[in-house]
Structures are given as C-alpha cells and as structure tokens.
Design an enzyme around this catalytic site. Sequence first.
Site, PDB file in Angstrom:
ATOM      1  CG  ASP A  46     -23.274 -54.798  14.878  1.00  0.00           C
ATOM      2  OD1 ASP A  46     -22.582 -55.281  13.629  1.00  0.00           O
ATOM      3  OD2 ASP A  46     -24.140 -54.756  15.125  1.00  0.00           O
ATOM      4  CD  GLU A  89     -20.060 -55.625   9.668  1.00  0.00           C
ATOM      5  OE1 GLU A  89     -21.143 -55.710   8.538  1.00  0.00           O
ATOM      6  OE2 GLU A  89     -19.508 -54.721   9.938  1.00  0.00           O
ATOM      7  CB  CYS A 145     -37.956 -62.397   8.682  1.00  0.00           C
ATOM      8  SG  CYS A 145     -37.319 -63.336   7.076  1.00  0.00           S
ATOM      9  CG  ASP A 171     -27.962 -53.783  17.018  1.00  0.00           C
ATOM     10  OD1 ASP A 171     -27.519 -52.915  15.824  1.00  0.00           O
ATOM     11  OD2 ASP A 171     -28.693 -52.953  17.919  1.00  0.00           O
TER      12      ASP A 171
HETATM   13 ZN   LIG Z   1     -36.487 -65.179   7.210  1.00  0.00          ZN
END
Ligand SMILES: [Zn+2]
Length: 413
Positions: A188, A272, A343, A353
Amino acid sequence: MQVRYRYRIYPLPGQQQALAQVFGCARVVYNDCLRVRDEAYAAEEKISDTEVQRRVITLAKATPERAWLAAVASVALVQACQDARRAYKNWFESLKDHRKGPKIRHPKPRRKRGRQSIRLTRNGFALHGERLYVAKVGDLKVEWSRALPSVPSSVTVIGEPDGRYYASFVVQREPEPLPACDREVGVDLGLTSLVVTSDGEVVANPRFYRAAQRRLRRAQRVLSRRQKGSANRAKARHRVAVVHRKVRDARLDHAHKTALRLVRDNQAVYAEDLTVSGLMRTRLAKSVADASWSQLLRCIAEKAARYGRTFAKVGRFEPTSQMCSACGVKDGPKPLGVRQWTCAACGTVHDRDVNAARNILALGRRERLNACGTGVRPPLEVAAGDEAGTRQSAAPAAQEESPPSTAGRTSKS
Ligand SMILES: [Zn+2]
C-alpha cells in the site's frame, strides 16, 4: 529485456558548445513538428510523418531562418521528429480512447531552459574504445561506473540544468532469475510511509527528503530575489538545479533499494494501479507523492522482470481501506485520521494501511489465478523517448513541486 544504463560524461568546452548547438536544433525541430501537426489538425488536413519531417528539416534548412539546422548531425533532428510524433500520437490516442489510464495532455513545446537532450540511434554514435563518439560533436569522455551488458542500440545525451552531462544507453540485458520462493506481498503506497506491506512492514518516506525540501525552498527564495539577467541570478539558478538533482538522486536511490528488497524477498509483489487509485483523484496526490510512487512502481517492475519475479498492478474495484481483509465485509468509509479500526462483523482489529495492503494482496492473487496460464507478465519495455523528454511523463516537473504538508499518511476511502 531492454533497459537503460546511464553514465556521467565530461564534454570539453568545445564539445559543450557543439552539444548546446545540437540540443537547440533538436528542440526547434521538435517544436516545429508539434506546430506543423497542430496546424494540420486545426485545418483537418491529414499529414504524413514523412511530410512533417520534410517540412521541418529538409525544407526548413533551405530557409534563412532555419539554415543553421544544416550545421548539426541530421540523425539528431530526425530523432527529434520521431519523439514529437510519438508524443503527438500518445496524446491523440488518449483523446479518442476513453478506456483507461490518465489523460495525456497535449505535448508541450520543449523549453530553452532546463534539461536538454538528443537521442541518437546507431548511425549517430559509436563507442571508440573508452570514449563515446557523437556525430559532429566528437569523442566524449565517459565515466564507466559499471560495464555495459551489451552493445547499445541507442543513446540519449543529456545536459542537466546543473551543468552535468549524461549518456543514457538503451541495452539488451538477459534476465537473471532468482531461486523461487513462496512468499507474496501486497503493498500500500502512502505519504509519510512510502510503503506498508501486507506483512506489516513499513518503509518510511526518507527524512532526507524533507531536509532537501527546506534547502530547495531557501534556494528558490534567493533565486526569486535576484535581478533578471544578472550573473547572481544565474548562480542562484544553478544552486536550485543542484538541490533538485540531489533530491532526485536520493529519491531514486531509495526507490531502487526498496524495490530490490521487495522483489528479492517475494515471489510476487502486488500494488495498486495508481491510475485507478482513489488517492490520485484527490488534490493530495499532486506533487511529490505521485512522482515517487510511480518511480517506485517502475523500479519494482524492472527488477521483477530482471529477477524472474511477478509484479502485478491491481485494478481496484473495491475500496481497499474500507474492506475487512479477514472476513471481506465492507465496513464503510474511514476518515483520514483513523489509523486503526475494528471490524463490526468479525471483530478483527486492523491497522488501516496493513489491512489495505492485505486486500491488495488478495485481489492480486485472485486476478492472477483468473489469468492462469497467461501468468507471465510482458517484459518491461523501455520507451525509447523517455529520456529524450517529451516531458509528457511530467515526472521531473512533478518532482520539483513542494511537498504536501500533510502530517499523517493520507489514505484512500
Ligand atoms: Zn471482518
């Protein structure tokens, strides 16, 4: 594999004069080419490449305004025509083709100030023992910092604004595959940290850069205070050019080292695609960042091709910094300041990152598996005109801007 090998050269005062003359002529021919093509385009007239060349070289030599073109090697002028043709074609194709890649701007005329160059193919140069012979300039002294791997097919002679001269040869080099390893990595790209990998490794954006930037600003301030046309102004301009060169060299060196480490330690490197990166669409991306990122990616691509490793750019269809790399749930946009998040679906705590880099790795692997059977990337091609500087790639110009004053890593969301 075609690569460039660059050496410093030391033309004598008379040779410097001859070079200045041929640089100037090539520049005028290049600019004339653009003008002729622009006029034809405006008049909706189709014009062939040979006709352009006939007008800007053969016919021009017969006119009093351009008679001096006859004094220099015509190979350099013909190459200038071809560089202009390529720059024009790139722009033209980008106009018609809206598929992908950054928009290419109309080629800019070459300027009298700044980096000057000529490109020569086999009939314009030769190696005379230790010396580089350039048509109508003579035998130039070269500092052979490393051996050429093969007979060069072309050379670009460059005069930098800081007064140094270089010869950049296009040579063929055989790949030297490294023993296979089973590690793969996603990277990244950022601002304060140049690179964060999916393994959690952080490559900082080196400090010398900030220091050099301060020196550069100071030198530029001095320059702006000097009177136009004065000797002191010329001196100040030279100092600015020297600082620029140091920044450039240091950054390139750092890019090479970083790239080599990534390629050596990993069988595949995924990054990317900058043209689709969200960051590139923001104002933050201007200036230094995009220049050093593309430079780093170029270095990685070149080394991967050389050492038999895979490098692939991942076209980003999913926002890599929003998606949980553990369960794949999209957790919604993260403000720039959020360095860590949890999450909501699976409870994993992410460094933003590293999480992005892991997503890039997963995307890269997936794309590679889909393309299975054709897994080999085409070898890196050296664009012959790069050094000759259509300035279209704009890398040198972009590098010279002041750095973004963002404190943290910018991130994509
Ligand atoms: Zn997750």
